[in-house]
Write an enzyme that holds these catalytic residues in place. Sequence first.
Site, PDB file in Angstrom:
ATOM      1  N   ASP A 278     -24.374  19.311 -17.696  1.00  0.00           N
ATOM      2  CA  ASP A 278     -25.028  18.112 -18.220  1.00  0.00           C
ATOM      3  C   ASP A 278     -24.762  17.906 -19.709  1.00  0.00           C
ATOM      4  O   ASP A 278     -25.088  16.848 -20.251  1.00  0.00           O
ATOM      5  CB  ASP A 278     -26.555  18.194 -18.007  1.00  0.00           C
ATOM      6  CG  ASP A 278     -26.928  18.299 -16.532  1.00  0.00           C
ATOM      7  OD1 ASP A 278     -26.321  17.570 -15.728  1.00  0.00           O
ATOM      8  OD2 ASP A 278     -27.801  19.112 -16.196  1.00  0.00           O
TER       9      ASP A 278
ATOM     10  N   ASP B 161     -30.537  14.309 -13.871  1.00  0.00           N
ATOM     11  CA  ASP B 161     -29.796  15.306 -13.094  1.00  0.00           C
ATOM     12  C   ASP B 161     -30.716  15.739 -11.941  1.00  0.00           C
ATOM     13  O   ASP B 161     -31.944  15.659 -12.062  1.00  0.00           O
ATOM     14  CB  ASP B 161     -29.458  16.494 -13.997  1.00  0.00           C
ATOM     15  CG  ASP B 161     -28.920  17.682 -13.207  1.00  0.00           C
ATOM     16  OD1 ASP B 161     -27.964  17.485 -12.446  1.00  0.00           O
ATOM     17  OD2 ASP B 161     -29.489  18.779 -13.339  1.00  0.00           O
TER      18      ASP B 161
ATOM     19  N   CYS C 144      17.776  27.658 -23.008  1.00  0.00           N
ATOM     20  CA  CYS C 144      16.531  26.884 -22.996  1.00  0.00           C
ATOM     21  C   CYS C 144      15.834  26.984 -24.350  1.00  0.00           C
ATOM     22  O   CYS C 144      15.283  25.999 -24.858  1.00  0.00           O
ATOM     23  CB  CYS C 144      15.587  27.399 -21.904  1.00  0.00           C
ATOM     24  SG  CYS C 144      16.221  27.204 -20.226  1.00  0.00           S
TER      25      CYS C 144
ATOM     26  N   CYS D  99      16.301  30.935 -19.977  1.00  0.00           N
ATOM     27  CA  CYS D  99      17.412  31.635 -20.626  1.00  0.00           C
ATOM     28  C   CYS D  99      17.452  31.289 -22.113  1.00  0.00           C
ATOM     29  O   CYS D  99      16.671  30.459 -22.594  1.00  0.00           O
ATOM     30  CB  CYS D  99      18.743  31.245 -19.978  1.00  0.00           C
ATOM     31  SG  CYS D  99      19.113  29.488 -20.168  1.00  0.00           S
TER      32      CYS D  99
END
Length: 740
Positions: free
Chosen positions: A630, A427, A18, A15
């Site tokens: 990676d 990896d 706020c 509202c």
Amino acid sequence: MAEQTINLSVGGMSCAGCVASVEKALKAVPGVESAEVNFAGHSARVKGDVSAETLIQAVIDAGYEAAEMKDLEREQAERELREAAAYRRKLRQAAVAAVVGFPLMGSSMAGWLPTLEASPLTWFVIGFITLLVMIYSGGHFFSGAWKQLRHRAANMDTLIAMGTGAAWLYSMAVLLFPEQLPSLARHAYFEAASMIIALVNFGSAMELRARGKSSEAIKRLIGLQPKTARVVREGQELDVPVIEVGLGETLRVRPGERIPVDGAVLEGDSFVDESMLSGEPLPVAKKAGDALTGGTINGQGTLLYRAERIGSETVLARIIELVREAQGGKPPISRLVDRVAGVFVPAVVAIAVLTFIIWMLVGPEPRLGYAVVAAMTVLVIACPCALGLATPISIMLGVGKAAEVGALIRNGEALQGLAGVTTVVLDKTGTVTEGKPRLVDIVPFHGADAEQLLAIAATVEAGSEHPLGAAIVAEAEARGLERLESHDFEAIGGHGVSAMMNQQRVRIGNRELMEANGVFLGHLAEEGERLAAEGKTPVFMGMNTTGAALFGIADPIREDSVAAVARLRAQGIKVALLTGDHPLAAEVVARAIAADGVVAQVRPEEKEQFVSVLQEKGERVVMVGDGINDAPALARADIGIAMGGGTDIAIESADITLMRNSLHGVADVIAVSHATLKNIKQNLFGAFIYNSLGIPIAAGLLFPFTGLLLNPMIAGAAMAMSSVTVVSNANRLRGFKVER
């Protein structure tokens, strides 16, 4: 901090009250000049000398949510402009010093300049111009040396500042007090000061240029975020720039689109390609409540989701920041010289001071004149001109030799640093393995024909875009099996596919799909558990209510990975496997290549953290990878190596790219590095040895016996000989051969 404008997305406002509360909280932050909160856009625009983090915390303390709405592309463009400006500044500094130094050196060697006695005014002008060069082009060396001195340390800045400063002061002393100095010591070294500053600045410019190229990785990462997003506002769907997406907004992602920001699924089912996070090619099933990550790719379904992280808070933005921080932390190529200078400089200063004291105590009259000449000559002779050549020429030839063995090196620091590596982190997918799922096992139900079952499976899977299905289709095509007829194809989200063939319902998918449709698997269930324990993905096929076949799909290890890892371990290097894949699959690969350790199911930021932890333990780490996931680890590692078949982002984040998809390239380039570093050390010895031998003569060692001080011609010869030695030795690298 300069005044800036910060845009925030504010969540939780319901509202006008706020809006007032948020505005009040923002305006209360010290440094804020103005704050405007927009209720319709759930956003705030703040101007002032304040950080985004402070503003966000103020909004959170007021009971609301907040995140910075950051334009990653614009921010990167600004960074690149700053880096380009620094590069141009270094080039200008090198050019100015070279314009003075090179002609002065050439004229001096050709005998075109008048003697000091004949035209002192000419030399005063030269001295003044050299001083301007030292201020403009070399001022940062002197400020750096002062900082080191305050911390009781010495580095390359100290060596350059000491040598060039001593050369200029000594030359001016010769001009101002020629009669008080011995005739043999009356020589100016202005050209040496300018030349050394020119060479070192040019090297720094080349280093900045190499580092600037690494920003391509950042640009490609930013390119993973779509430019626009489809938001649902007040029942209408609008395409807006991603920068305008706020916290808590509802977004729609259609088939094939990239997900704009992080969030959670509200409606819909789909598969999402998350290979940028995990490195694994298999898409992940998504349903209501599941998390979505910005930059990943949606599959065939349509998803409605809520934005939970935007701007700099998204996973993609954090990956970008990790890469940026890691690249910024790369040490300069002069580190080895810094270590040498840390010992050499204090020793030379101590010798110069001792020389001055001895001459003052036992030297002939005028004692002060002799003491100053001897001490200053020690400092001048200690600064080797060949220092500018010692490392770069070996690096240049080493980079060429690395290219011969199939490794493209982006910067010299990487080649130099490889020699000290203690741990190589690999990896799994696409690096140790081929990176593409392949059908490796076919288990028929009780002796049925395997090829006929494969033809049936390939016919059904032809309608699917799933990588597992593609592996089945690819194997059937490789065997030359013909496609059969089918109809009524259906994709079952998260489970598999089905179709009608010869009045039978053929289902292909996971065990849950079979059990949900009452398909009896018999011994295929046990075989599926066996395949899973071997790190393979079991895919079942049922016809009506009976199991027909089991397919084992895996990512095969590259043929030469085992031998390449054995070469690394034979050199005393530890090898670790790091993957986003399932632990079972990771363990199987780790055992096959005899890795020293394995960590599975890690995300990009966790890979980067793993590398950081190893570095904190004193390990010198090489990271080898091929995927977007990676990139942070590649950038964080002491040296990052990308496989040639990897993503552009991995290649741009790495220091070295292997032209062939073979881990033998890692062992090869490490061997080249060892040879190059050995050559650099020999060059540094050559660069210093002649000058070091000249120091005792400069200090006056021969004076009691011959009455001679250091002749300027001897000093010039020492500098020339050191350069010839360095160049000749570096060229020996051309004949180096890698042994397998």
